[in-house]
Motif scaffolding. Structure first.
Motif, PDB file in Angstrom:
ATOM      1  N   VAL A  82      47.481 -71.916  76.238  1.00 40.72           N
ATOM      2  CA  VAL A  82      47.539 -73.289  75.740  1.00 40.72           C
ATOM      3  C   VAL A  82      47.967 -74.185  76.893  1.00 40.72           C
ATOM      4  O   VAL A  82      48.950 -73.908  77.575  1.00 40.72           O
ATOM      5  CB  VAL A  82      48.538 -73.404  74.574  1.00 40.72           C
ATOM      6  CG1 VAL A  82      48.731 -74.856  74.176  1.00 40.72           C
ATOM      7  CG2 VAL A  82      48.051 -72.587  73.389  1.00 40.72           C
ATOM      8  N   GLU A  86      45.255 -79.918  79.408  1.00 39.47           N
ATOM      9  CA  GLU A  86      43.924 -79.881  78.802  1.00 39.47           C
ATOM     10  C   GLU A  86      43.930 -80.611  77.468  1.00 39.47           C
ATOM     11  O   GLU A  86      43.023 -81.399  77.164  1.00 39.47           O
ATOM     12  CB  GLU A  86      43.466 -78.441  78.590  1.00 39.47           C
ATOM     13  CG  GLU A  86      42.087 -78.357  77.938  1.00 39.47           C
ATOM     14  CD  GLU A  86      41.714 -76.964  77.462  1.00 39.47           C
ATOM     15  OE1 GLU A  86      40.581 -76.550  77.722  1.00 39.47           O
ATOM     16  OE2 GLU A  86      42.562 -76.309  76.814  1.00 39.47           O
ATOM     17  N   MET A  87      44.950 -80.335  76.658  1.00 42.22           N
ATOM     18  CA  MET A  87      45.043 -80.972  75.354  1.00 42.22           C
ATOM     19  C   MET A  87      45.087 -82.493  75.484  1.00 42.22           C
ATOM     20  O   MET A  87      44.361 -83.211  74.792  1.00 42.22           O
ATOM     21  CB  MET A  87      46.286 -80.461  74.619  1.00 42.22           C
ATOM     22  CG  MET A  87      46.508 -81.059  73.242  1.00 42.22           C
ATOM     23  SD  MET A  87      47.452 -82.602  73.296  1.00 42.22           S
ATOM     24  CE  MET A  87      49.005 -82.002  73.936  1.00 42.22           C
ATOM     25  N   ILE A 167      39.020 -78.882  70.798  1.00 44.06           N
ATOM     26  CA  ILE A 167      40.349 -79.364  70.425  1.00 44.06           C
ATOM     27  C   ILE A 167      40.839 -78.742  69.120  1.00 44.06           C
ATOM     28  O   ILE A 167      42.018 -78.863  68.773  1.00 44.06           O
ATOM     29  CB  ILE A 167      40.331 -80.904  70.319  1.00 44.06           C
ATOM     30  CG1 ILE A 167      41.669 -81.493  70.751  1.00 44.06           C
ATOM     31  CG2 ILE A 167      39.981 -81.378  68.908  1.00 44.06           C
ATOM     32  CD1 ILE A 167      41.623 -82.992  70.958  1.00 44.06           C
ATOM     33  N   TYR A 170      44.072 -76.846  69.178  1.00 41.09           N
ATOM     34  CA  TYR A 170      45.284 -77.649  69.323  1.00 41.09           C
ATOM     35  C   TYR A 170      45.633 -78.363  68.017  1.00 41.09           C
ATOM     36  O   TYR A 170      46.810 -78.493  67.666  1.00 41.09           O
ATOM     37  CB  TYR A 170      45.104 -78.666  70.453  1.00 41.09           C
ATOM     38  CG  TYR A 170      44.969 -78.013  71.808  1.00 41.09           C
ATOM     39  CD1 TYR A 170      46.085 -77.544  72.486  1.00 41.09           C
ATOM     40  CD2 TYR A 170      43.724 -77.846  72.405  1.00 41.09           C
ATOM     41  CE1 TYR A 170      45.966 -76.932  73.725  1.00 41.09           C
ATOM     42  CE2 TYR A 170      43.592 -77.239  73.639  1.00 41.09           C
ATOM     43  CZ  TYR A 170      44.722 -76.785  74.299  1.00 41.09           C
ATOM     44  OH  TYR A 170      44.600 -76.173  75.524  1.00 41.09           O
ATOM     45  N   GLN A 174      49.003 -77.987  65.924  1.00 37.38           N
ATOM     46  CA  GLN A 174      49.788 -79.141  65.492  1.00 37.38           C
ATOM     47  C   GLN A 174      50.121 -79.040  64.007  1.00 37.38           C
ATOM     48  O   GLN A 174      51.259 -79.268  63.589  1.00 37.38           O
ATOM     49  CB  GLN A 174      49.018 -80.438  65.745  1.00 37.38           C
ATOM     50  CG  GLN A 174      49.776 -81.687  65.290  1.00 37.38           C
ATOM     51  CD  GLN A 174      48.855 -82.822  64.898  1.00 37.38           C
ATOM     52  OE1 GLN A 174      47.644 -82.642  64.803  1.00 37.38           O
ATOM     53  NE2 GLN A 174      49.422 -83.979  64.661  1.00 37.38           N
ATOM     54  N   ARG A 216      48.050 -86.790  69.224  1.00 33.64           N
ATOM     55  CA  ARG A 216      48.306 -86.493  70.643  1.00 33.64           C
ATOM     56  C   ARG A 216      49.804 -86.522  70.937  1.00 33.64           C
ATOM     57  O   ARG A 216      50.347 -85.620  71.585  1.00 33.64           O
ATOM     58  CB  ARG A 216      47.578 -87.508  71.528  1.00 33.64           C
ATOM     59  CG  ARG A 216      47.710 -87.255  73.025  1.00 33.64           C
ATOM     60  CD  ARG A 216      47.183 -88.456  73.811  1.00 33.64           C
ATOM     61  NE  ARG A 216      47.101 -88.201  75.235  1.00 33.64           N
ATOM     62  CZ  ARG A 216      48.128 -88.209  76.063  1.00 33.64           C
ATOM     63  NH1 ARG A 216      49.364 -88.425  75.603  1.00 33.64           N
ATOM     64  NH2 ARG A 216      47.951 -87.988  77.359  1.00 33.64           N
ATOM     65  N   LEU A 219      51.668 -83.531  69.411  1.00 37.91           N
ATOM     66  CA  LEU A 219      51.407 -82.272  70.108  1.00 37.91           C
ATOM     67  C   LEU A 219      52.114 -82.209  71.453  1.00 37.91           C
ATOM     68  O   LEU A 219      52.712 -81.182  71.804  1.00 37.91           O
ATOM     69  CB  LEU A 219      49.901 -82.087  70.295  1.00 37.91           C
ATOM     70  CG  LEU A 219      49.196 -81.311  69.184  1.00 37.91           C
ATOM     71  CD1 LEU A 219      47.692 -81.414  69.334  1.00 37.91           C
ATOM     72  CD2 LEU A 219      49.623 -79.855  69.189  1.00 37.91           C
TER      73      LEU A 219
END
Length: 225
Positions: A82, A86-87, A167, A170, A174, A216, A219
């Motif tokens: 992870v 990148e996220m 995504i 992620y 979350q 965003r 996370l």
């Protein structure tokens, strides 16, 4: 009749073994059953799913393209780590594309388009009530795809769909790790649907922007905290 094209009546192919393997392994990665950095031994997977190693390897290659696994020399295959960077990048690209795409979709949405979104919302609400994070996560991607479908901007939609595929992992993390994430997402999805039903592209773009920023921020805080 001679010369008649009957391809339209050919039987629809069933999912291949590789398709099914990729779907099952993908689901376990997204559900965090296979954790970041975990080794995925092809022999073990072949035994577990009662297939040969060849389709397992092909399935893993597909997941490599999706960014979910990594083939490493002398180490075999591992679940991709992870990455906060990148996220953040993926969410930032979404911010550049999705609000405008949603605004275009609202301007063109038919009654049938809105009904399709409402159907997915009902399924999301049911999944949330049952505490089914995996199903809610899968429906989240379907919901966004349905919101964008009326836009009739195929090139942008392909890019956004690819982004959301990458995504997805992620987003599900979350939903699993961030307090109240599912409730927040559920409330914001209601707001997005309301903007579409009200035929308000400006409100829709603003709500989509806030929706992406909220996810965003949550996370980044979860991973860096």
């Amino acid at each position: 009749m001679p010369g008649t094209d009957t391809s339209f009546s050919d039987p629809i192919a069933q999912p291949s073994v590789v398709d099914q393997l990729a779907a099952r392994i993908r689901a376990r990665i997204l559900a965090n059953e296979f954790k970041p950095g975990e080794a995925l031994r092809q022999e073990t997977l072949a035994d577990a799913y009662k297939v040969s190693r060849m389709p397992v390897r092909e399935a893993l290659r597909r997941l490599e393209v999706e960014g979910l696994v990594v083939f490493q020399p002398n180490r075999g295959v591992t679940v991709s780590p992870v990455s906060v960077d990148e996220m953040a990048e993926l969410f930032d690209i979404r911010l550049q594309l999705e609000p405008g795409l949603f605004a275009h979709a609202i301007e063109r949405a038919s009654t049938a388009d809105i009904a399709a979104v409402e159907t997915i919302r009902a399924r999301e609400t049911a999944a949330l009530a049952e505490g089914d994070t995996a199903r809610f996560g899968a429906l989240n991607r379907d919901f966004h795809a349905a919101l964008h479908a009326p836009a009739n901007r195929p090139r942008t939609q392909v890019i956004v769909q690819s982004l959301n595929q990458h995504i997805d992992r992620y987003v599900r993390l979350q939903l699993a790790l961030t307090p109240n994430a599912r409730k927040t997402a559920n409330t914001e999805h209601d707001g997005l649907l309301d903007a579409m039903k009200s035929r308000d592209p400006i409100a829709g773009a603003n709500r989509m922007t806030q929706h992406i920023v909220t996810a965003r921020t949550a996370l980044v805080t979860a991973f860096e905290g």
